[in-house]
Design a protein around this motif. Structure first.
Motif, mmCIF file in Angstrom:
data_model
loop_
_atom_site.group_PDB
_atom_site.id
_atom_site.type_symbol
_atom_site.label_atom_id
_atom_site.label_comp_id
_atom_site.label_asym_id
_atom_site.label_seq_id
_atom_site.Cartn_x
_atom_site.Cartn_y
_atom_site.Cartn_z
ATOM 1 N N ILE A 85 0.819 -1.198 0.000
ATOM 2 C CA ILE A 85 0.000 0.000 0.000
ATOM 3 C C ILE A 85 0.861 1.260 0.000
ATOM 4 O O ILE A 85 0.672 2.161 -0.813
ATOM 5 N N THR A 86 1.811 1.307 0.919
ATOM 6 C CA THR A 86 2.593 2.532 1.107
ATOM 7 C C THR A 86 3.791 2.632 0.186
ATOM 8 O O THR A 86 4.246 3.733 -0.131
ATOM 9 N N GLY A 87 4.333 1.486 -0.243
ATOM 10 C CA GLY A 87 5.575 1.471 -1.002
ATOM 11 C C GLY A 87 6.709 0.933 -0.144
ATOM 12 O O GLY A 87 6.530 0.660 1.047
ATOM 13 N N GLU A 97 22.703 2.250 -4.324
ATOM 14 C CA GLU A 97 21.987 2.994 -3.303
ATOM 15 C C GLU A 97 20.553 2.467 -3.161
ATOM 16 O O GLU A 97 20.028 1.818 -4.071
ATOM 17 N N PHE A 98 19.968 2.786 -2.012
ATOM 18 C CA PHE A 98 18.576 2.432 -1.776
ATOM 19 C C PHE A 98 17.688 3.587 -2.236
ATOM 20 O O PHE A 98 18.016 4.756 -2.035
ATOM 21 N N SER A 99 16.588 3.251 -2.864
ATOM 22 C CA SER A 99 15.644 4.273 -3.322
ATOM 23 C C SER A 99 14.228 3.865 -2.945
ATOM 24 O O SER A 99 13.914 2.675 -2.826
ATOM 25 N N PHE A 100 13.378 4.870 -2.768
ATOM 26 C CA PHE A 100 11.995 4.614 -2.374
ATOM 27 C C PHE A 100 11.136 4.401 -3.613
ATOM 28 O O PHE A 100 11.163 5.203 -4.550
ATOM 29 N N ARG A 101 10.394 3.300 -3.614
ATOM 30 C CA ARG A 101 9.461 3.010 -4.696
ATOM 31 C C ARG A 101 8.043 3.234 -4.179
ATOM 32 O O ARG A 101 7.540 2.464 -3.363
ATOM 33 N N PRO A 102 7.367 4.300 -4.624
ATOM 34 C CA PRO A 102 6.039 4.639 -4.078
ATOM 35 C C PRO A 102 5.012 3.541 -4.335
ATOM 36 O O PRO A 102 5.020 2.880 -5.384
ATOM 37 N N GLY A 103 4.099 3.385 -3.383
ATOM 38 C CA GLY A 103 3.000 2.447 -3.543
ATOM 39 C C GLY A 103 1.785 3.130 -4.144
ATOM 40 O O GLY A 103 1.814 4.314 -4.500
ATOM 41 N N ALA A 118 -8.513 -7.262 4.292
ATOM 42 C CA ALA A 118 -7.086 -7.274 4.607
ATOM 43 C C ALA A 118 -6.903 -7.401 6.116
ATOM 44 O O ALA A 118 -7.806 -7.112 6.906
ATOM 45 N N SER A 119 -5.717 -7.806 6.525
ATOM 46 C CA SER A 119 -5.440 -7.984 7.947
ATOM 47 C C SER A 119 -5.386 -6.636 8.655
ATOM 48 O O SER A 119 -5.162 -5.593 8.027
ATOM 49 N N PRO A 120 -5.589 -6.623 9.980
ATOM 50 C CA PRO A 120 -5.511 -5.359 10.725
ATOM 51 C C PRO A 120 -4.178 -4.651 10.541
ATOM 52 O O PRO A 120 -4.141 -3.413 10.513
ATOM 53 N N LYS A 121 -3.102 -5.381 10.412
ATOM 54 C CA LYS A 121 -1.786 -4.757 10.215
ATOM 55 C C LYS A 121 -1.759 -3.980 8.910
ATOM 56 O O LYS A 121 -1.218 -2.868 8.830
ATOM 57 N N THR A 122 -2.353 -4.549 7.870
ATOM 58 C CA THR A 122 -2.388 -3.869 6.572
ATOM 59 C C THR A 122 -3.360 -2.697 6.608
ATOM 60 O O THR A 122 -3.090 -1.631 6.056
ATOM 61 N N GLN A 123 -4.510 -2.894 7.267
ATOM 62 C CA GLN A 123 -5.463 -1.797 7.392
ATOM 63 C C GLN A 123 -4.837 -0.598 8.087
ATOM 64 O O GLN A 123 -5.045 0.555 7.693
ATOM 65 N N SER A 124 -4.025 -0.867 9.118
ATOM 66 C CA SER A 124 -3.428 0.221 9.880
ATOM 67 C C SER A 124 -2.405 1.006 9.062
ATOM 68 O O SER A 124 -2.062 2.138 9.417
ATOM 69 N N ALA A 125 -1.923 0.416 7.960
ATOM 70 C CA ALA A 125 -0.973 1.141 7.112
ATOM 71 C C ALA A 125 -1.624 2.368 6.482
ATOM 72 O O ALA A 125 -0.932 3.314 6.083
ATOM 73 N N LEU A 126 -2.963 2.339 6.414
ATOM 74 C CA LEU A 126 -3.675 3.489 5.864
ATOM 75 C C LEU A 126 -3.873 4.613 6.881
ATOM 76 O O LEU A 126 -4.183 5.751 6.508
ATOM 77 N N LEU A 127 -3.719 4.296 8.180
ATOM 78 C CA LEU A 127 -4.042 5.269 9.215
ATOM 79 C C LEU A 127 -3.241 6.555 9.079
ATOM 80 O O LEU A 127 -3.794 7.655 9.067
ATOM 81 N N GLN A 134 0.765 11.674 4.538
ATOM 82 C CA GLN A 134 2.153 11.329 4.276
ATOM 83 C C GLN A 134 2.391 9.867 4.638
ATOM 84 O O GLN A 134 1.633 9.270 5.389
ATOM 85 N N VAL A 135 3.463 9.311 4.069
ATOM 86 C CA VAL A 135 3.851 7.925 4.322
ATOM 87 C C VAL A 135 5.248 7.935 4.915
ATOM 88 O O VAL A 135 6.131 8.656 4.437
ATOM 89 N N THR A 136 5.460 7.158 5.968
ATOM 90 C CA THR A 136 6.774 7.053 6.586
ATOM 91 C C THR A 136 7.321 5.653 6.349
ATOM 92 O O THR A 136 6.713 4.667 6.756
ATOM 93 N N VAL A 137 8.447 5.578 5.669
ATOM 94 C CA VAL A 137 9.101 4.307 5.372
ATOM 95 C C VAL A 137 10.566 4.433 5.748
ATOM 96 O O VAL A 137 11.250 5.373 5.308
ATOM 97 N N ASP A 138 11.044 3.512 6.591
ATOM 98 C CA ASP A 138 12.446 3.506 7.031
ATOM 99 C C ASP A 138 12.860 4.855 7.611
ATOM 100 O O ASP A 138 13.964 5.370 7.351
#
Length: 325
Positions: A85-87, A97-103, A118-127, A134-138
């Motif tokens: 969902i998030t990327g 190098e590492f690069s962000f691939r958007p979801g 979807a599982s609660p863990k996946t649902q919470s990714a939308l919160l 905004q999306v926070t990754v790493d």
């Protein structure tokens, strides 16, 4: 008609164009379409909850097709991961190098189809993305496009293989609506091929993302008199005091109700809110935020029924006092 000379008229004109376009794919449901667009122009997220086959996905796809903007569809399944969902961050062997691939959340409109599968863990990714845009990754935050709107669908009847949306996530949706079955005449036209229902893919955009941004900003400027704000606060207080409810309306719910009322007023071509605007959107804005006590639930009491009782008991400010201008 221009934004500067007649903003209320311009908004109503754009709304009529989008409503007419969506109606071309979902006939016989003007009220559901108006509520959906009310949520859309208020800049909020929409939850469409109904049985299969009544046009939930068609409604969401029609809104997306009516706007010249980026939109993505996510089909929620039990094996869907948060990164789907998030990327995610990927390693580029060429650059080292590492690069962000958007979801798929990186779009102006996201259709989350059958979100409760979807599982609660996946649902919470939308919160975070629904609330913070905004999306926070790493440890790094990536803003999503503006405007950003989520239209989620779910089936409340078939519970096998589903995960109930928690209250925290339900609270992220500005409105929750149902489409309902078509009446006999509309269904007959559908069976005889006289209806265009289900042809969202053939729709062409009738507005742009820049115009939608302006419309969302305009809704925030729709005048709210002190008496209207007091009316909303009294509705919220009445739900908190109702013995049938374990959880009443929060201040966030009150703000959601007022914002939806502003958008409803704008779709009516007015630059001010009246009590009827609040009443028109109250159930869609508040019912999913209420928690009924177990005893009342056993007796078959629903949040919408309690809200209707509340609306009948809370005094309505008269138009002259409500700040009409």
């Amino acid at each position: 008609m221009s934004q500067a000379s007649d903003p209320a008229g311009y908004f109503a004109e754009q709304y009529t164009a989008v409503h007419g376009n969506v109606s071309g794919a979902l006939t016989g449901k003007p009220d559901a379409i108006r509520l959906a667009l009310t949520c859309f122009f208020a800049g909020g997220h929409l939850l469409v909850e109904d049985v299969p086959g009544v046009g939930k996905t068609t409604l969401a796809k029609s809104i997306a097709a009516s706007i010249d903007a980026d939109w993505h569809r996510i089909q929620f399944t039990p094996d869907l991961l948060p990164s789907d969902i998030t990327g995610s961050t990927v390693y580029d062997q060429h650059s080292g190098e590492f690069s962000f691939r958007p979801g798929p959340t990186f779009a102006h409109l996201v259709l989350a189809d059958e979100i409760n599968r979807a599982s609660p863990k996946t649902q919470s990714a939308l919160l975070e993305v629904m609330e913070e845009r905004q999306v926070t990754v790493d440890g790094r935050s990536y803003p999503v496009p503006v405007p950003f709107l989520v239209v989620a669908t779910q089936n409340p009847v078939d519970l096998e293989g589903t995960y109930r949306l928690p209250e925290a996530q339900l609270d992220r949706f500005l409105l929750r609506i149902s489409i309902g079955y078509p009446d006999v005449d509309d269904e007959r036209d559908l069976l005889l091929g006289r209806s265009r229902t289900g042809t969202a893919a053939r729709l062409t955009p009738v507005t742009t993302v820049e115009q939608i941004r302006w419309m969302i900003e305009y809704v925030q400027q729709v005048h709210v008199a002190e008496q209207i704000a007091d009316y909303v606060a009294r509705i919220a207080a009445a739900t908190r005091a109702d013995p049938r409810l374990q959880l009443g309306v929060s201040p966030r719910g009150s703000l959601a109700l007022l914002r939806a009322a502003q958008s409803w007023a704008a779709t009516d071509g007015r630059g001010y809110v009246v009590p009827d605007d609040v009443r028109a959107v109250a159930v869609a804005a508040l019912a999913h935020r209420l928690l009924v006590r177990p005893q009342a639930e056993i007796e078959g009491v629903h949040p919408a029924d309690i809200l209707r009782d509340v609306l009948e008991t809370v005094p309505v400010p008269v138009p002259e006092v409500a700040g009409r201008r």
